[in-house]
Motif scaffolding. Structure first.
Motif, PDB file in Angstrom:
ATOM      1  N   UNK A 119       0.856  -1.077   0.020  1.00  0.00           N
ATOM      2  CA  UNK A 119      -0.195   0.154   0.012  1.00  0.00           C
ATOM      3  C   UNK A 119       0.807   1.085   0.149  1.00  0.00           C
ATOM      4  N   UNK A 120       1.965   1.260   0.841  1.00  0.00           N
ATOM      5  CA  UNK A 120       2.696   2.374   0.770  1.00  0.00           C
ATOM      6  C   UNK A 120       3.581   2.600  -0.722  1.00  0.00           C
ATOM      7  N   UNK A 121       3.945   1.353  -1.329  1.00  0.00           N
ATOM      8  CA  UNK A 121       4.273   1.912  -2.700  1.00  0.00           C
ATOM      9  C   UNK A 121       3.465   2.358  -3.423  1.00  0.00           C
ATOM     10  N   UNK A 122       2.071   1.985  -3.464  1.00  0.00           N
ATOM     11  CA  UNK A 122       1.211   2.553  -4.489  1.00  0.00           C
ATOM     12  C   UNK A 122       1.104   4.114  -4.225  1.00  0.00           C
ATOM     13  N   UNK A 123       1.083   4.458  -3.035  1.00  0.00           N
ATOM     14  CA  UNK A 123       0.898   5.775  -2.563  1.00  0.00           C
ATOM     15  C   UNK A 123       2.044   6.579  -3.124  1.00  0.00           C
ATOM     16  N   UNK A 124       3.240   6.159  -2.830  1.00  0.00           N
ATOM     17  CA  UNK A 124       4.559   6.958  -3.076  1.00  0.00           C
ATOM     18  C   UNK A 124       4.817   6.832  -4.693  1.00  0.00           C
ATOM     19  N   UNK A 125       4.281   5.896  -5.350  1.00  0.00           N
ATOM     20  CA  UNK A 125       4.338   5.784  -6.793  1.00  0.00           C
ATOM     21  C   UNK A 125       3.496   6.663  -7.190  1.00  0.00           C
ATOM     22  N   UNK A 126       2.230   7.150  -6.861  1.00  0.00           N
ATOM     23  CA  UNK A 126       1.602   8.200  -7.336  1.00  0.00           C
ATOM     24  C   UNK A 126       2.072   9.676  -7.342  1.00  0.00           C
ATOM     25  N   UNK A 127       2.700   9.729  -5.961  1.00  0.00           N
ATOM     26  CA  UNK A 127       3.215  11.053  -5.667  1.00  0.00           C
ATOM     27  C   UNK A 127       4.228  11.515  -6.598  1.00  0.00           C
ATOM     28  N   UNK A 128       5.223  10.297  -6.732  1.00  0.00           N
ATOM     29  CA  UNK A 128       6.514  10.772  -7.659  1.00  0.00           C
ATOM     30  C   UNK A 128       6.208  10.999  -9.068  1.00  0.00           C
ATOM     31  N   UNK A 129       4.901  10.303  -9.348  1.00  0.00           N
ATOM     32  CA  UNK A 129       4.285  10.685 -10.687  1.00  0.00           C
ATOM     33  C   UNK A 129       3.992  12.079 -10.888  1.00  0.00           C
ATOM     34  N   UNK A 130       3.484  12.748  -9.637  1.00  0.00           N
ATOM     35  CA  UNK A 130       3.172  14.034  -9.808  1.00  0.00           C
ATOM     36  C   UNK A 130       4.240  14.991  -9.590  1.00  0.00           C
ATOM     37  N   UNK A 131       5.161  14.450  -8.819  1.00  0.00           N
ATOM     38  CA  UNK A 131       6.251  15.343  -8.327  1.00  0.00           C
ATOM     39  C   UNK A 131       7.598  14.546  -8.426  1.00  0.00           C
ATOM     40  N   UNK A 132       8.091  14.366  -9.702  1.00  0.00           N
ATOM     41  CA  UNK A 132       9.206  13.690  -9.838  1.00  0.00           C
ATOM     42  C   UNK A 132      10.761  13.913  -9.105  1.00  0.00           C
ATOM     43  N   UNK A 133      10.920  15.210  -9.026  1.00  0.00           N
ATOM     44  CA  UNK A 133      11.838  15.780  -8.081  1.00  0.00           C
ATOM     45  C   UNK A 133      12.043  15.606  -6.661  1.00  0.00           C
ATOM     46  N   UNK A 134      10.995  15.398  -6.102  1.00  0.00           N
ATOM     47  CA  UNK A 134      10.481  15.326  -4.676  1.00  0.00           C
ATOM     48  C   UNK A 134      11.360  14.206  -4.170  1.00  0.00           C
ATOM     49  N   UNK A 135      12.749  14.557  -3.358  1.00  0.00           N
ATOM     50  CA  UNK A 135      13.546  13.576  -3.027  1.00  0.00           C
ATOM     51  C   UNK A 135      13.004  12.542  -1.782  1.00  0.00           C
ATOM     52  N   UNK A 136      12.309  13.232  -0.838  1.00  0.00           N
ATOM     53  CA  UNK A 136      11.928  12.580   0.184  1.00  0.00           C
ATOM     54  C   UNK A 136      10.747  11.443  -0.087  1.00  0.00           C
ATOM     55  N   UNK A 137       9.950  11.696  -0.979  1.00  0.00           N
ATOM     56  CA  UNK A 137       8.877  10.819  -1.556  1.00  0.00           C
ATOM     57  C   UNK A 137       9.627   9.534  -2.191  1.00  0.00           C
ATOM     58  N   UNK A 138      10.593  10.056  -3.199  1.00  0.00           N
ATOM     59  CA  UNK A 138      11.295   9.008  -3.941  1.00  0.00           C
ATOM     60  C   UNK A 138      12.079   8.161  -2.995  1.00  0.00           C
ATOM     61  N   UNK A 139      12.708   8.692  -1.871  1.00  0.00           N
ATOM     62  CA  UNK A 139      13.443   7.681  -1.043  1.00  0.00           C
ATOM     63  C   UNK A 139      12.410   6.609  -0.173  1.00  0.00           C
ATOM     64  N   UNK A 140      11.282   7.112   0.257  1.00  0.00           N
ATOM     65  CA  UNK A 140      10.204   6.383   0.715  1.00  0.00           C
ATOM     66  C   UNK A 140       9.794   5.417  -0.173  1.00  0.00           C
ATOM     67  N   UNK A 141       9.601   5.667  -1.522  1.00  0.00           N
ATOM     68  CA  UNK A 141       9.157   4.974  -2.475  1.00  0.00           C
ATOM     69  C   UNK A 141      10.142   3.636  -2.981  1.00  0.00           C
ATOM     70  N   UNK A 142      11.399   4.212  -2.887  1.00  0.00           N
ATOM     71  CA  UNK A 142      12.567   2.950  -3.074  1.00  0.00           C
ATOM     72  C   UNK A 142      12.569   2.072  -2.102  1.00  0.00           C
ATOM     73  N   UNK A 143      12.483   2.498  -0.548  1.00  0.00           N
ATOM     74  CA  UNK A 143      12.478   1.595   0.527  1.00  0.00           C
ATOM     75  C   UNK A 143      11.406   0.788   0.387  1.00  0.00           C
ATOM     76  N   UNK A 144       9.998   1.299  -0.149  1.00  0.00           N
ATOM     77  CA  UNK A 144       8.804   0.203  -0.136  1.00  0.00           C
ATOM     78  C   UNK A 144       9.257  -0.598  -1.285  1.00  0.00           C
ATOM     79  N   UNK A 145       9.687  -0.258  -2.400  1.00  0.00           N
ATOM     80  CA  UNK A 145      10.141  -1.516  -3.353  1.00  0.00           C
ATOM     81  C   UNK A 145      10.978  -2.416  -2.814  1.00  0.00           C
ATOM     82  N   UNK A 146      11.887  -2.174  -1.946  1.00  0.00           N
ATOM     83  CA  UNK A 146      12.908  -2.988  -1.557  1.00  0.00           C
ATOM     84  C   UNK A 146      12.195  -3.928  -0.552  1.00  0.00           C
ATOM     85  N   UNK A 147      11.460  -3.538   0.316  1.00  0.00           N
ATOM     86  CA  UNK A 147      10.661  -4.244   1.259  1.00  0.00           C
ATOM     87  C   UNK A 147       9.650  -5.143   0.701  1.00  0.00           C
ATOM     88  N   UNK A 148       9.186  -4.869  -0.535  1.00  0.00           N
ATOM     89  CA  UNK A 148       8.188  -5.533  -1.283  1.00  0.00           C
ATOM     90  C   UNK A 148       8.907  -6.698  -2.368  1.00  0.00           C
TER      91      UNK A 148
END
Length: 498
Positions: free
Chosen positions: A128-157
């Protein structure tokens, strides 16, 4: 009822259903399944309510900060969000230290969605976290904090390749040194799990270059050195970790293991433990005390090893290994009389541990009580006639009793074992028996056959020196030249048949 008690009640219900399931009838399982479904509904409701509460709490905190002048007013929020997207984000690694990922001075785009994704992440609902952060970085691809969370979510998935790409992108493009350091550290962890130690070490070094106080990367670098066999470098990095936090038990254990590795590589190496490890104390963790005891034993400091096991036996009085360690080191210091009672305690707690029974027999053997020693070793062999530990004890017991032929027969069985170390141990036993018979040439040949495992059989170099000395005396008496060292360093000769 307190919320903790309520959750404990739900947990107990789940455990009760699990315990009843195996022995339940078909009708009872249907009822249990209904109860599980109900608990799942409760869990989903709790998660939704918690996320709503988190979102409302975040809004309240933001509004209060605005009123206190710590954040821009509502009219300036859009402009602030636009400028903040490309600003340095002082992000912490998710779950690293419990601090909020967003600094007090920054706002983020789509904050409610971010808080929802962050909530899912900290509840370990990574899909669920991955889906949220994937949507966020699509809207704001340069947002580093959001992309960091997205990367960790991918790792734990378990989407490691995708996570690696995201961390690599952040490590090369992030404007925040913190985000860059965290990303390099994550890259290093992924590489280390694949045992690519050199590449992982480079990533951890890059993390420290970006942010020297990234202690996770420093510990990981030390561990990487240790896994790659670089004991000295591991020691140095572990010591740097302990300068920051003397109570870091993981760094303490890492230093001790690196010290053991270095000691095995070079017995003359002088090791000066950092201050928290100079003396064993009751304040140290159980794992650290155990590692310290092992290190002290390896360098022959039995008094300090004894202290470690004394503290461990106090802390874990029902664990046989603590009493065994205390008994063994007490025996090495004070002899059988004081150690035997402690060894009996260890055996009573773990009667099926062969190591404990062997140690008991060994103490008896060296105390001159060969019959009691034989009884202990035979007890081991009654349970398993091929027990090499028990057989080794019997070989030594036969030697003490003067039954050399029986000892040789048993030792020769070792030399036919498929395991190389066991074969070396057999040649070692035969070499000792040849020493007893003062057949120095034969003894030397046997000991040469043990050389591939001489680091595991520490007495071999001593016996080799004894044989060389005795053969030298014989050669001088007969006028023969002593064999050159170069010749002895070649392939070991075939042992002559007796």
């Amino acid at each position: 009822m307190k919320i903790e008690e309520w959750f404990q009640t739900l947990k107990n219900k789940a455990e009760l259903i699990e315990s009843k399931w195996a022995g339940a009838t078909e009708q009872e399982r249907i009822q249990l399944a209904d109860q599980l479904f109900y608990l799942r509904q409760v869990s989903d409701t709790v998660v939704d309510l918690w996320l709503q509460f988190e979102e409302r709490l975040s809004n309240a905190i933001r509004r209060i900060k605005q009123m206190e002048g710590q954040l821009p007013s509502e009219g300036n929020q859009v402009q602030a969000a636009a400028t903040q997207e490309n600003a340095a984000k002082h992000a912490k690694p998710p779950e690293a230290d419990g601090e909020d990922t967003i600094s007090q001075k920054e706002t983020v785009p789509y904050e409610p969605m971010f808080r929802r994704g962050e909530g899912f992440y900290h509840l370990r609902m990574y899909q669920d976290a991955k889906k949220c952060f994937a949507e966020l970085i699509r809207e704001s691809p340069d947002w580093e904090s959001g992309r960091l969370y997205y990367a960790y979510s991918l790792l734990f998935c378990e989407e490691r390749e995708s996570a690696f790409r995201e961390f690599r992108l952040l490590s090369r493009s992030a404007s925040s040194p913190a985000v860059m350091a965290i990303s390099y550290n994550a890259i290093g962890c992924i590489l280390a799990e694949e045992e690519q130690w050199l590449e992982a070490a480079q990533a951890f070094k890059a993390s420290l270059e970006a942010r020297p106080d990234q202690e996770e990367a420093r510990y990981n670098l030390a561990l990487c050195y240790l896994k790659d066999g670089d004991a000295q470098e591991a020691l140095e990095e572990a010591e740097r970790c302990l300068l920051k936090d003397e109570s870091d038990w993981e760094a303490q254990m890492l230093w001790l293991r690196a010290a053991q590795m270095l000691q095995a590589m070079d017995e003359t190496a002088e090791l000066a433990p950092p201050s928290p490890l100079q003396l064993p104390t009751r304040d140290l963790g159980t794992d650290t005390l155990q590692e310290m005891a092992s290190l002290y034993e390896s360098v022959g400091n039995y008094h300090r090893a004894q202290i470690c096991y004394h503290f461990l036996a106090e802390r874990l009085p029902r664990e046989g290994w603590t009493w065994h360690g205390l008994a063994w080191n007490t025996w090495l210091i004070s002899g059988t009389r004081r150690a035997l009672t402690l060894m009996k305690k260890a055996i009573s707690l773990a009667p099926h541990e062969d190591d404990f029974t062997f140690s008991y027999g060994w103490m008896q053997l060296f105390d001159g009580k060969a019959e009691q020693a034989v009884a202990a070793f035979r007890k081991m062999l009654e349970n398993n006639r091929d027990n090499r530990l028990g057989q080794s004890g019997m070989i030594s017991a036969y030697e003490k009793l003067g039954e050399l032929q029986a000892a040789k027969k048993l030792a020769k069985e070792f030399t036919e074992d498929p395991e190389p170390y066991i074969r070396s141990l057999g040649y070692f036993h035969l070499g000792r028996l040849a020493v007893v018979e003062e057949n120095w040439r034969l003894a030397e040949q046997y000991f040469q056959r043990t050389l591939p495992h001489a680091n595991l059989i520490r007495e071999v170099p001593i016996y080799m020196q004894l044989c060389a000395s005795k053969l030298g005396e014989q050669n001088r008496q007969s006028g023969q030249l002593q064999p050159s060292l170069q010749l002895q360093a070649g392939n070991p000769p075939v042992v002559a048949e007796e």
